[in-house]
Design a protein around this motif. Sequence first.
Motif, PDB file in Angstrom:
ATOM      1  N   ARG A   1       0.832  -1.261  -0.250  1.00 28.38           N
ATOM      2  CA  ARG A   1       0.197  -0.098  -0.093  1.00 28.38           C
ATOM      3  C   ARG A   1       1.148   1.293   0.124  1.00 28.38           C
ATOM      4  N   GLN A   2       1.856   0.924   0.371  1.00 28.00           N
ATOM      5  CA  GLN A   2       3.554   2.460   0.769  1.00 28.00           C
ATOM      6  C   GLN A   2       3.348   2.519  -0.681  1.00 28.00           C
ATOM      7  N   LEU A   3       3.814   1.166  -1.499  1.00 29.03           N
ATOM      8  CA  LEU A   3       5.118   1.509  -1.908  1.00 29.03           C
ATOM      9  C   LEU A   3       4.910   2.708  -3.144  1.00 29.03           C
ATOM     10  N   PRO A   4       3.676   2.763  -3.367  1.00 27.08           N
ATOM     11  CA  PRO A   4       3.402   2.942  -5.125  1.00 27.08           C
ATOM     12  C   PRO A   4       3.661   5.560  -4.398  1.00 27.08           C
ATOM     13  N   LYS A   5       3.210   5.561  -3.790  1.00 36.62           N
ATOM     14  CA  LYS A   5       2.684   6.813  -2.563  1.00 36.62           C
ATOM     15  C   LYS A   5       4.927   6.808  -2.426  1.00 36.62           C
ATOM     16  N   ALA A   6       5.961   6.031  -2.204  1.00 33.22           N
ATOM     17  CA  ALA A   6       6.513   5.988  -1.491  1.00 33.22           C
ATOM     18  C   ALA A   6       7.560   6.388  -2.936  1.00 33.22           C
ATOM     19  N   LEU A   7       7.913   5.418  -4.183  1.00 33.53           N
ATOM     20  CA  LEU A   7       7.714   6.433  -5.111  1.00 33.53           C
ATOM     21  C   LEU A   7       7.833   7.654  -5.955  1.00 33.53           C
ATOM     22  N   THR A   8       5.887   7.846  -5.840  1.00 29.69           N
ATOM     23  CA  THR A   8       5.997   9.242  -6.176  1.00 29.69           C
ATOM     24  C   THR A   8       6.637  10.262  -5.486  1.00 29.69           C
ATOM     25  N   GLU A   9       6.493  10.104  -4.377  1.00 33.46           N
ATOM     26  CA  GLU A   9       7.055  11.215  -3.026  1.00 33.46           C
ATOM     27  C   GLU A   9       8.938  11.343  -3.379  1.00 33.46           C
ATOM     28  N   ASP A  10       9.392  10.049  -3.724  1.00 36.33           N
ATOM     29  CA  ASP A  10      11.169  10.678  -3.519  1.00 36.33           C
ATOM     30  C   ASP A  10      11.165  10.794  -4.940  1.00 36.33           C
ATOM     31  N   LEU A  11      10.196  10.506  -6.289  1.00 39.63           N
ATOM     32  CA  LEU A  11      11.022  10.762  -7.292  1.00 39.63           C
ATOM     33  C   LEU A  11      10.554  12.661  -7.580  1.00 39.63           C
ATOM     34  N   SER A  12       9.198  12.898  -6.800  1.00 41.59           N
ATOM     35  CA  SER A  12       9.419  14.085  -6.930  1.00 41.59           C
ATOM     36  C   SER A  12      10.552  15.456  -6.343  1.00 41.59           C
ATOM     37  N   GLU A  13      11.114  14.564  -5.567  1.00 41.71           N
ATOM     38  CA  GLU A  13      11.886  14.773  -4.970  1.00 41.71           C
ATOM     39  C   GLU A  13      13.211  15.631  -6.408  1.00 41.71           C
ATOM     40  N   VAL A  14      13.502  15.162  -7.087  1.00 42.94           N
ATOM     41  CA  VAL A  14      14.389  14.406  -8.588  1.00 42.94           C
ATOM     42  C   VAL A  14      13.614  15.812 -10.159  1.00 42.94           C
ATOM     43  N   ALA A  15      12.398  15.768  -9.965  1.00 50.27           N
ATOM     44  CA  ALA A  15      11.941  16.426 -10.882  1.00 50.27           C
ATOM     45  C   ALA A  15      12.502  17.505 -11.775  1.00 50.27           C
ATOM     46  N   PRO A  16      12.772  17.628 -12.772  1.00 48.61           N
ATOM     47  CA  PRO A  16      13.436  19.166 -12.927  1.00 48.61           C
ATOM     48  C   PRO A  16      12.763  20.705 -13.336  1.00 48.61           C
ATOM     49  N   ARG A  17      13.687  21.470 -12.332  1.00 49.87           N
ATOM     50  CA  ARG A  17      12.724  23.009 -12.223  1.00 49.87           C
ATOM     51  C   ARG A  17      12.133  23.596 -13.542  1.00 49.87           C
ATOM     52  N   LEU A  18      11.340  24.066 -13.625  1.00 48.69           N
ATOM     53  CA  LEU A  18      10.914  24.560 -14.849  1.00 48.69           C
ATOM     54  C   LEU A  18      11.187  26.007 -14.839  1.00 48.69           C
TER      55      LEU A  18
ATOM     56  N   SER B   1      12.570   0.483  -4.078  1.00 45.61           N
ATOM     57  CA  SER B   1      11.982  -1.164  -3.617  1.00 45.61           C
ATOM     58  C   SER B   1      13.038  -1.640  -2.882  1.00 45.61           C
ATOM     59  N   ALA B   2      14.457  -1.316  -2.451  1.00 47.38           N
ATOM     60  CA  ALA B   2      14.897  -2.212  -1.428  1.00 47.38           C
ATOM     61  C   ALA B   2      14.898  -2.105  -0.149  1.00 47.38           C
ATOM     62  N   THR B   3      14.571  -0.988   0.244  1.00 43.23           N
ATOM     63  CA  THR B   3      14.015  -0.688   1.664  1.00 43.23           C
ATOM     64  C   THR B   3      12.776  -1.849   1.507  1.00 43.23           C
ATOM     65  N   MET B   4      11.685  -1.443   1.035  1.00 43.67           N
ATOM     66  CA  MET B   4      10.441  -1.607   1.210  1.00 43.67           C
ATOM     67  C   MET B   4      10.180  -2.927   0.199  1.00 43.67           C
ATOM     68  N   VAL B   5      10.290  -3.066  -0.536  1.00 45.59           N
ATOM     69  CA  VAL B   5      10.066  -4.857  -0.864  1.00 45.59           C
ATOM     70  C   VAL B   5      11.582  -5.702  -0.839  1.00 45.59           C
ATOM     71  N   VAL B   6      12.710  -5.211  -1.646  1.00 39.49           N
ATOM     72  CA  VAL B   6      14.040  -6.005  -1.157  1.00 39.49           C
ATOM     73  C   VAL B   6      14.833  -7.075   0.514  1.00 39.49           C
ATOM     74  N   GLU B   7      14.473  -6.099   0.866  1.00 37.69           N
ATOM     75  CA  GLU B   7      14.852  -6.296   2.399  1.00 37.69           C
ATOM     76  C   GLU B   7      13.635  -7.285   3.193  1.00 37.69           C
ATOM     77  N   PRO B   8      12.360  -7.212   2.874  1.00 37.63           N
ATOM     78  CA  PRO B   8      11.830  -8.053   3.785  1.00 37.63           C
ATOM     79  C   PRO B   8      11.560  -9.357   3.434  1.00 37.63           C
ATOM     80  N   VAL B   9      11.917  -8.867   1.881  1.00 39.57           N
ATOM     81  CA  VAL B   9      11.876 -10.300   1.272  1.00 39.57           C
ATOM     82  C   VAL B   9      13.747 -11.950   1.217  1.00 39.57           C
ATOM     83  N   GLU B  10      14.525 -10.497   1.171  1.00 43.40           N
ATOM     84  CA  GLU B  10      15.515 -11.370   2.176  1.00 43.40           C
ATOM     85  C   GLU B  10      15.596 -11.986   3.765  1.00 43.40           C
ATOM     86  N   ARG B  11      14.433 -11.223   4.151  1.00 46.99           N
ATOM     87  CA  ARG B  11      14.583 -11.764   5.892  1.00 46.99           C
ATOM     88  C   ARG B  11      13.646 -12.919   5.686  1.00 46.99           C
ATOM     89  N   GLU B  12      13.080 -13.401   4.952  1.00 48.67           N
ATOM     90  CA  GLU B  12      12.021 -14.733   4.881  1.00 48.67           C
ATOM     91  C   GLU B  12      12.358 -15.756   4.197  1.00 48.67           C
TER      92      GLU B  12
END
Length: 541
Positions: free
Chosen positions: A398-415, A514-525
Amino acid sequence: MTTTTPPRAGLAPRLSALSKVVELGPGRLDQKLLTDAGALLMRAGDRLKLSSEHTVVALAGGTGSGKSSLFNAISGLELSPTGVRRPTTARTHACVWGLEGSAPLLDWLQIQWRHRFSRASALDKGDSQLHGLILLDLPDHDSIRALTDTEADRLIGLADLVVWVLDPQKYADASTHRRYVTELAGHDAVTVFALNQADKLSAAELAELVIDLNDLLRREGVEHPSVVPTSAVTGRGVESLKSVIATAVGRRRAAIQKLEADLQRLEQRLGEAMPLGESLLAPSSVDEARRMGLTDALCDAIGVPAVGEAMENVYAERSSRWVGWPYPRWFAKFRPDPLKSLRLDDVSDEIRGITTGSVSAQSAEVANAVQALADGLSAGMDPVWRTAVHQAARSNARQLPKALTEDLSEVAPRLDQVPGWWRLLKVWQYLLVVAFVAGVVWLVAGLTVPAQLPAALQLVGDGAALPWVALMMASVLGLGALSGIASRNFVELGASRERERLEREMRRRVAAVSATMVVEPVERELGRHHAFYTALRDLSG
């Protein structure tokens, strides 16, 4: 009498492996199996801390089997009451050969003080081979009293060696075999069967019963049954039974063998519940190729390539307002704008949307990317573990799409910012425009102004200078056109580099999220799965 410490090599690592299985098993193994494993660990830990110089031998049997009489015959004392009452033995009685160091073990067995007996040294002269024996007379396991029935079950599990006292009438009793004998597979070394009351049978009948009992026990899974015919009344076979017990006591290994047999039985149950198969071949971590595959899939779900392309187009569209020869740009205002047919205004709005965080990652495509990762990693796993890997991968769905969008908004070009060289080039081009306009004014003035001019303006009216003015104007136009072409080339190069920078930074951030929210939980399992099956393998020795 010199005794040796029972060797425990091999048992400790297996118990350690079982401890790991119990630690990692919740949610993966049946709770009953986990409870039994935990109980075995506790029992093993307690027994190994207690006297290794004593061997606990339990006489178990049903009502009327002559168990208490056999107990008295072995001990040589009338310690346990006998008779026809049901049940005859209500509490466990213990006879100890060699009392020193036995108290903690008897406490652990929960034998009441008033039911503990010790063989005096004067009486032990003929039984020195039994030194270290703790002989228990258990309550009848088929008692009508639930309390004594429970105590019998408990002590059967705690005893180092169990002697099952069977009588000729009920030696094949279904309840005994169903509740106890079928659980003795692998316990051959620590289980003895005493076919008691042999005095009631003829030699032929006894031989036939012994053969029948051996066959029955083998069918129940006891590969090498030890059957000793006895008679507490006549004393027949009592010495043979004492010899079997004395051998176990003298080796000081019955406690270890019992734990090993219990461990073997539990290992079989674990193997049935969770077969090893190819589980150890499953990955214990997410390899780099799968990490990159997940990043690629998430970048596609977010539309990173499309954003990069849009940014490149917007970069080029915005540059037309700053660089390039102004005259063509001014004339273009009087004809249809081809840039509008490319809907670059919409693209610009899309870029602005990313800047303000209004563009969202596609949840369905993100979920598909995560699902594909989990499918690839869990292939071949037991269904329970496969489900666990998928749950771990989706733990932040549930949090992954929002986290991706918020993180990418920081690198969008300044118009609202443009490169500094655009401003410099614009100044240079307008200087050329001024020079060209000055040339036009000069040329017009030279053609229209009379020759009789003041001395200060004679150069303007000099007809000989006009060709040079025209040449200057042509040069200015050519220089402006060349600078416009060069600037467009630089803009295209800059746009390409900016797109690469943006996509590279967006990809880096997608990989980090993805490493924090997907890969790390999967690697723990995956680590838990690998440790669990490694422990199962080590448990088998």
